[in-house]
Design a protein around this motif. Structure first.
Motif, PDB file in Angstrom:
ATOM      1  N   SER A  84      29.342  41.790  28.558  1.00  0.00           N
ATOM      2  CA  SER A  84      30.325  40.743  28.835  1.00  0.00           C
ATOM      3  C   SER A  84      30.272  39.737  27.697  1.00  0.00           C
ATOM      4  CB  SER A  84      30.031  40.055  30.171  1.00  0.00           C
ATOM      5  OG  SER A  84      31.124  39.248  30.577  1.00  0.00           O
ATOM      6  N   GLN A 100      30.680  40.798  39.703  1.00  0.00           N
ATOM      7  CA  GLN A 100      31.403  41.803  38.931  1.00  0.00           C
ATOM      8  C   GLN A 100      30.643  43.124  38.884  1.00  0.00           C
ATOM      9  OE1 GLN A 100      32.233  39.928  35.143  1.00  0.00           O
ATOM     10  NE2 GLN A 100      34.129  39.010  35.906  1.00  0.00           N
ATOM     11  N   TYR A 114      36.989  42.115  36.506  1.00  0.00           N
ATOM     12  CA  TYR A 114      37.380  40.778  36.054  1.00  0.00           C
ATOM     13  C   TYR A 114      37.476  39.835  37.242  1.00  0.00           C
ATOM     14  CZ  TYR A 114      42.173  41.299  37.846  1.00  0.00           C
ATOM     15  OH  TYR A 114      43.270  41.440  38.662  1.00  0.00           O
ATOM     16  N   SER A 115      37.456  38.537  36.941  1.00  0.00           N
ATOM     17  CA  SER A 115      37.519  37.500  37.972  1.00  0.00           C
ATOM     18  C   SER A 115      38.643  36.524  37.664  1.00  0.00           C
ATOM     19  CB  SER A 115      36.176  36.759  38.045  1.00  0.00           C
ATOM     20  OG  SER A 115      35.096  37.647  38.223  1.00  0.00           O
ATOM     21  N   THR A 117      40.164  32.610  36.769  1.00  0.00           N
ATOM     22  CA  THR A 117      39.825  31.547  35.815  1.00  0.00           C
ATOM     23  C   THR A 117      40.471  30.231  36.227  1.00  0.00           C
ATOM     24  OG1 THR A 117      39.587  33.043  33.920  1.00  0.00           O
ATOM     25  CG2 THR A 117      40.121  30.763  33.429  1.00  0.00           C
ATOM     26  N   LEU A 149      43.964  38.237  32.712  1.00  0.00           N
ATOM     27  CA  LEU A 149      42.541  37.949  32.546  1.00  0.00           C
ATOM     28  C   LEU A 149      42.353  36.592  31.874  1.00  0.00           C
ATOM     29  CD1 LEU A 149      42.455  41.068  33.119  1.00  0.00           C
ATOM     30  CD2 LEU A 149      40.419  41.121  31.678  1.00  0.00           C
ATOM     31  N   ASN A 154      35.996  36.655  30.301  1.00  0.00           N
ATOM     32  CA  ASN A 154      36.177  37.081  31.682  1.00  0.00           C
ATOM     33  C   ASN A 154      35.464  38.363  32.090  1.00  0.00           C
ATOM     34  OD1 ASN A 154      37.204  37.853  34.212  1.00  0.00           O
ATOM     35  ND2 ASN A 154      39.152  36.865  33.849  1.00  0.00           N
ATOM     36  N   PRO A 155      35.829  39.547  31.579  1.00  0.00           N
ATOM     37  CA  PRO A 155      35.415  40.785  32.244  1.00  0.00           C
ATOM     38  C   PRO A 155      33.980  41.234  31.959  1.00  0.00           C
ATOM     39  CG  PRO A 155      36.738  41.300  30.322  1.00  0.00           C
ATOM     40  CD  PRO A 155      36.737  39.808  30.442  1.00  0.00           C
ATOM     41  N   ASP A 177      41.464  39.176  22.503  1.00  0.00           N
ATOM     42  CA  ASP A 177      41.023  39.576  23.839  1.00  0.00           C
ATOM     43  C   ASP A 177      42.119  40.355  24.573  1.00  0.00           C
ATOM     44  OD1 ASP A 177      42.517  37.225  23.864  1.00  0.00           O
ATOM     45  OD2 ASP A 177      41.547  36.447  25.657  1.00  0.00           O
ATOM     46  N   TRP A 181      41.780  44.096  26.117  1.00  0.00           N
ATOM     47  CA  TRP A 181      41.977  44.409  27.543  1.00  0.00           C
ATOM     48  C   TRP A 181      43.073  45.455  27.705  1.00  0.00           C
ATOM     49  CZ3 TRP A 181      37.884  42.325  26.954  1.00  0.00           C
ATOM     50  CH2 TRP A 181      37.580  40.980  26.925  1.00  0.00           C
ATOM     51  N   PHE A 190      40.645  49.100  36.269  1.00  0.00           N
ATOM     52  CA  PHE A 190      40.062  47.764  36.435  1.00  0.00           C
ATOM     53  C   PHE A 190      39.821  47.501  37.921  1.00  0.00           C
ATOM     54  CE2 PHE A 190      41.112  47.508  32.197  1.00  0.00           C
ATOM     55  CZ  PHE A 190      41.168  46.247  31.624  1.00  0.00           C
ATOM     56  N   CYS A 192      39.210  43.889  40.482  1.00  0.00           N
ATOM     57  CA  CYS A 192      39.222  42.425  40.495  1.00  0.00           C
ATOM     58  C   CYS A 192      38.205  41.861  41.478  1.00  0.00           C
ATOM     59  CB  CYS A 192      40.616  41.919  40.873  1.00  0.00           C
ATOM     60  SG  CYS A 192      40.730  40.112  41.001  1.00  0.00           S
TER      61      CYS A 192
END
Length: 331
Positions: A84, A100, A114-115, A117, A149, A154-155, A177, A181, A190, A192
């Motif tokens: 990460s 994650q 990913y989450s 932000t 993202l 992030n991921p 980025d 991605w 992916f 989430c």
């Protein structure tokens, strides 16, 4: 072999690097290594990093080469099964890596987790809520429409997957980025984690504040992505451009205000209008943007800053969200 490698490229980050590193060391998941690439810093960044007494930290110093090369250098040193990346001014919540990793372990077909932000200011206070979009599986088309993202911090990614792609494109000077991605989304699924776990710091001196460079790089990334996987629905291209120019307008209309940024915002607004087929359904948004641009272009900088800051404060009390970003996020 550790489970997770965290890579922080750092250049003249003395004001933020301490809290960024602390947010990694304070993760509830502890089986990690922290690789800091000191990219030729000329301030006290290296001294601050060296003051940390934690065996998980590995520091490597190079002449200044830029973020992409630094990320790739960190990737070469990484030994974790997952990796990460974290920008030197951003912060993670303590459960970021654990959540994650669990998502990837429960969804074996996914190689990227990913989450959500939120954005913070220089004092670490929440400025804006992010898009908070949840998409699982094949996210390529959705990611073309907008970079949900939102940032490079992030991921969590299976290291073998990113190595297979050859790392970050070192020829790009912005939007690196988003490009990565998209390339990952072309080949891998992916998953989430629907929780705010990345706190992205908005700074007027950040790379993404160079708006002309940002526009050029984003268009380059989009064109390449559409060539790799052409889509039958041509409207997606226009929607991608619509969302891109709304994003760039919002960047141009962030503080510090000046007439140059106001003029750039006006150009971006025109390009947005050329591409948005539903422009007549968004009259309120367009009028708000025009008003803000006019204030910046017509009034002295000090007066426009005072007026717009006051309006923004009142808007936050009512909606807890910048109305321009709120409209973009909902598009």
């Amino acid at each position: 072999m550790t489970s997770i490698s965290v890579i922080i490229p750092s250049y003249n980050s003395e004001k933020t690097i301490k809290k960024t590193i602390e947010s990694v060391l304070n993760q509830s998941f502890s089986d990690l290594e922290l690789i800091v690439i000191n990219d030729g810093s000329k301030d006290s960044t290296l001294e601050i990093i060296s003051n940390f007494q934690d065996s998980r930290i590995k520091i490597f110093s190079f002449d200044n080469s830029g973020g992409n090369i630094s990320r790739n250098r960190g990737l070469k040193y990484a030994t974790g099964k997952f990796v990460s990346f974290l920008d030197a001014d951003d912060i993670w919540t303590p459960d970021k890596l654990a959540s994650q990793l669990q998502a990837l372990q429960e969804n074996l077909g996914a190689k990227v987790a990913y989450s959500w932000t939120d954005s913070i200011d220089d004092n670490g206070e929440i400025l804006l809520s992010g898009m908070h979009i949840t998409v699982n599986g094949d996210v390529y088309e959705k990611l073309l429409v907008s970079n949900f993202l939102e940032n490079g911090s992030n991921p969590l990614i299976l290291r073998e997957a990113i190595i297979e792609l050859g790392g970050f494109d070192e020829s790009l000077n912005a939007a690196q980025d988003w490009d990565m991605w998209l390339r990952l989304a072309y080949k891998f699924n992916f998953v989430c984690v629907p929780s705010v776990q990345i706190l992205y710091r908005i700074s007027p001196n950040s790379v993404s504040s160079n708006l002309a460079r940002q526009e050029k790089a984003c268009l380059q990334v989009l064109k390449r992505a559409y060539q790799v996987r052409p889509l039958t629905d041509k409207n997606i291209w226009r929607l991608s451009l619509t969302n891109l120019y709304i994003y760039l307008i919002c960047k141009a209309l962030q503080q510090p205000f000046n007439r140059y940024k106001g003029a750039v915002a006006a150009i971006f607004l025109w390009k947005y209008l050329l591409n948005d087929s539903s422009r007549f359904q968004r009259i309120n948004l367009i009028l708000r943007l025009l008003f803000k641009i006019a204030v910046i272009l017509i009034l002295p900088t000090t007066l426009s800053t005072t007026l717009l800051t006051s309006m923004k404060t009142k808007a936050k009390k009512i909606k807890h969200l910048n109305p321009f970003i709120q409209t973009f996020a909902a598009s």
